[in-house]
Write a protein that holds these residues in place. Sequence first.
Motif, PDB file in Angstrom:
ATOM      1  N   GLU A  43      49.414  11.108 -47.713  1.00  0.00           N
ATOM      2  CA  GLU A  43      48.327  11.365 -46.770  1.00  0.00           C
ATOM      3  C   GLU A  43      48.938  11.673 -45.408  1.00  0.00           C
ATOM      4  OE1 GLU A  43      45.869   7.931 -46.672  1.00  0.00           O
ATOM      5  OE2 GLU A  43      47.529   6.543 -46.606  1.00  0.00           O
ATOM      6  N   THR A  44      48.224  12.495 -44.634  1.00  0.00           N
ATOM      7  CA  THR A  44      48.732  12.878 -43.316  1.00  0.00           C
ATOM      8  C   THR A  44      47.747  12.454 -42.239  1.00  0.00           C
ATOM      9  OG1 THR A  44      47.690  15.038 -43.442  1.00  0.00           O
ATOM     10  CG2 THR A  44      49.961  14.873 -44.201  1.00  0.00           C
ATOM     11  N   ILE A  46      47.667   9.898 -40.231  1.00  0.00           N
ATOM     12  CA  ILE A  46      47.181   8.523 -40.341  1.00  0.00           C
ATOM     13  C   ILE A  46      47.372   7.757 -39.044  1.00  0.00           C
ATOM     14  CG2 ILE A  46      47.476   8.287 -42.823  1.00  0.00           C
ATOM     15  CD1 ILE A  46      50.209   7.068 -42.202  1.00  0.00           C
ATOM     16  N   VAL A 362      48.578  19.172 -49.780  1.00  0.00           N
ATOM     17  CA  VAL A 362      48.065  17.862 -49.374  1.00  0.00           C
ATOM     18  C   VAL A 362      47.011  18.060 -48.295  1.00  0.00           C
ATOM     19  CG1 VAL A 362      48.670  15.700 -48.245  1.00  0.00           C
ATOM     20  CG2 VAL A 362      50.185  16.679 -49.945  1.00  0.00           C
ATOM     21  N   THR A 364      44.761  17.298 -45.155  1.00  0.00           N
ATOM     22  CA  THR A 364      44.965  16.464 -43.972  1.00  0.00           C
ATOM     23  C   THR A 364      43.732  15.596 -43.735  1.00  0.00           C
ATOM     24  OG1 THR A 364      44.116  18.202 -42.564  1.00  0.00           O
ATOM     25  CG2 THR A 364      46.474  18.132 -42.929  1.00  0.00           C
TER      26      THR A 364
END
Lengths: 364, 335
Positions: A43-44, A46, A362, A364
Motif C-alpha cells: 500500500e502507498t 500511508i 498498486v 494509491t
Amino acid sequence: MAPYTTIPLSPAELSYLHTSLSQTPPIRPDGRSPTQFRPLVAETDILPSTNGSARICFPDGTEAIVGVKAEVERSKQENNGSTSEVHLKRDRRMEQQNEDMEDRDANEGKGREGWVELAIEIPGMRDDDALPIFLSAMLTEALLADQGLKDALYINTRFHWRLYIDILLLSLPLSYPLPLLSQTTHLALLSTRLPALVSEQDEDPLFNDDWEASTYLYPKSNPSQTAQRKPPITLLVMAVGETILFDPSADELAVADAVVALSVTQSTAGLKLIALRTIDPPSRLTSGGIPNALNTTPVAAGAQQTALSSNEALKLRENDQGRSVWRPPRGGVKRVVLSRMIKAVVEEDGVGGEVMQGLANVET
Amino acid sequence: MNDRRRINPPPGGTTPPAFLHSTKATNRPVRTRPANLPRSIFLQTGLVPSASGSAYLELQSSSSPPSKISLIPTSSSPKITCTVHGPRPLPRSAPFSSTLVLSTHVKFAPFATRARRGYVRDASERDLGVHLETALRGVILGERWPKSGVEVVITVLEGEEDAWWADDRGEGSGAANAGWGMMSVLAACITAASAALVDAGIDCVDMITGGVAAIVRSTGHAADATVNGGSRSVVVLDPCPSEHEYIQAACVVGYLRARDEVTELWMRGDAGPESESLLDQAVQAAILARTVLSETMREAALLKFDKQAAELNSDNATGDATRRKAKSKDVAMTG
C-alpha cells in the motif's frame, strides 16, 4: 553475525533442500515455480506527513515501511580550483551547448549526487554494521544511476531539493531483506510528489500551497512522451548448481551456491541493468555433516570401529566432496551461470518486467 | 561523530590549492597503453614480520610523465598494503562457530585521496570491506578452522581518483561520477589480500585475483553519443578514471583461475547488451594479474624454503634435535 545467517537447519535438512532444488524442474519447499514470486501486500501514501510513502508485507512476516521527505536546501557553489580563465572558456562552451540542446530539458546534467540521502534501519543492528551499509550502498547506487532523478531535484542555481529516503524494516531480518526494501522504496518513490514551483529563475523558491497541484517525482505515463522514468528495482537471484531461482526464501538461501542482487530500471529499450553485486551466500556459514565412515559413536557389541588418523579423516572428507553428506559450497559461481542469471532478469518477457508491472498496478 | 582523541581537520572539509600556473600547464592525462593492457603491478609479501602474512601492492602510474612546469602528478597510482592475522582462537565469550570467522577491514589513510578522509571508517570503506569479505570467503576453506578467526586488514596508502581533478564534475557529467576509483581499489585489494593469505599459509581453494574493466566513451557528454555518430564506446582493462572523460559502466571481479569461477562481481553503470563482454574483459584483467601473483608467490616460497632448509642443515650439523622439533610449523589438524 547478521541475524539472517544463523541457520537452524541440520546438515541432513540442508542436503535434502539442496538435492530437491537441483532437480529439473526444481522442487521448492513451498511448491513455487523457479520464476514465481511470493504474494505480497502493498500500500502507498500511508504516512500523511511525508512526500511519499509505502509499505510492503511479505507472507513470511517481514514488513518494511519507506518514507520519502524533501527539503529545500541552498546549493553550494562548487570550487574545483578553476581560475577565471578556465571559467571563460567553459562559459563559451556552455553557450554553444545551450544552442545545440534547445529541445533538451534545461535541467539536464545539473543534478548532484549528494542531494539524495538514503538511510536504512534494521532492528537489532547498528548503523555501521555490514548489512545496513551494504544494502544502503546497493540501493543508493541503483537510484543515483538515473541522472533524471537528480535533475528533477534541481530548482535553480541557488537552491535544490534534498531528498531523504528512510527505510525501516519492521521485522527481524529472517531472510535477506534486499528485495523487500527495494520494492518498498520503488513504490514510495513512485508516489512521491514535490510541490509545484511558482517563482521564476533564480529568485528565492516559492511553491504553490495547493497540494493537488504538486508534481510527481517520477511523472506518470504521458502518451506523448516515449520514455517514462521509473525508479529502479533490485531483485535477488540465486543459483543451485545449474538451477536459477527467483525470490528465494530463507531456507533456499541456506543452500545457495551463489546469490546475486541485480538492479534494473525501465528504459526506452525495455529493461536495463544498472548495478549488479554478488552476495555472500549464507550457506558458507553452515557446518558440514560427518560421513558415516568417520562416525565415532560406539556401535553394538561385536562390530569393530577403527579410529582414523586426522590426515586420513581429512582425505576421506575431501574425497567425499559433499556427495554423501552436506558440505558448505566452496569457490565461486561459473560465468555461464552468471550470464544466464542476468539474461533471465533483463530479457524481453523476463522477471524484472513482471515485477515492475505488478508494482505499477498498486492502487494509491 | 565528534572525534576528540585526535587533532581534526576543519569540519567543512579541505580542498587542495590549485595555482593559476598549474591549470595552464597540465592537460588531461591520456591513456597511452592499449585497451587490453592493464597497468604493471609490483607485489611483494612478507613485509610485516609481526603479522601472519602481509603483502604490498602498487600499480604503475599510467599516462604521460608529469610535465616539467608543475609538480602535480597527472594520475594516481594506487598503493595498498594488506596484513593477515590468524587463524587465531576466538575469545571465550564468542558464540561457537564451526567455520573460520573472517573479518575484513579496509581503511583509506587520511592522505590517500585528494579530499582528506577522516580517521574513522566511513560507509564507503565498510562497503569495500563487505565486498572483500564476499570475495575471500569463497576462497578460504573455513571448515578446517572451527572456533577460529582470521582478520584481513587493508590500508590504502594512495587511492584512485574518481575523475580528473580539474574536471568540473557538474557539467554534463552524466551518470554517477563518484565510485569509479573505488572499483580499481577493490580489484587491487583482492589481489593483495590473496597474496597475504597465501603468505599466512591459510588453506585456500585457489588463488583469487581481482580485475577491473570499464566501458568508456571518448567524448564528454553522455547524450553526444546519440547526436554525433563519431564517438564509440570501448572496453578497456584496468581503467584509470582520470584518463577518461566519460565512463559508462565498470565491473570488478574476483576470479579463481584454476576453477574458472567468480566469487565476487560488482558491476555499475549502464552496460546494456555489453554486460557479458564487460564481465569477460574484467576476468581477462584478473587472469593477467594472476600471472604476477603466481610469480611473486613462487619467489616468496623459494625464499622461505631456502631459509628453512638452511636452518635445518645448520641444526643437523650441530645435532640439536630439540631445536629442530620446535622449528617445525606443521599443525596437526583434527579433521
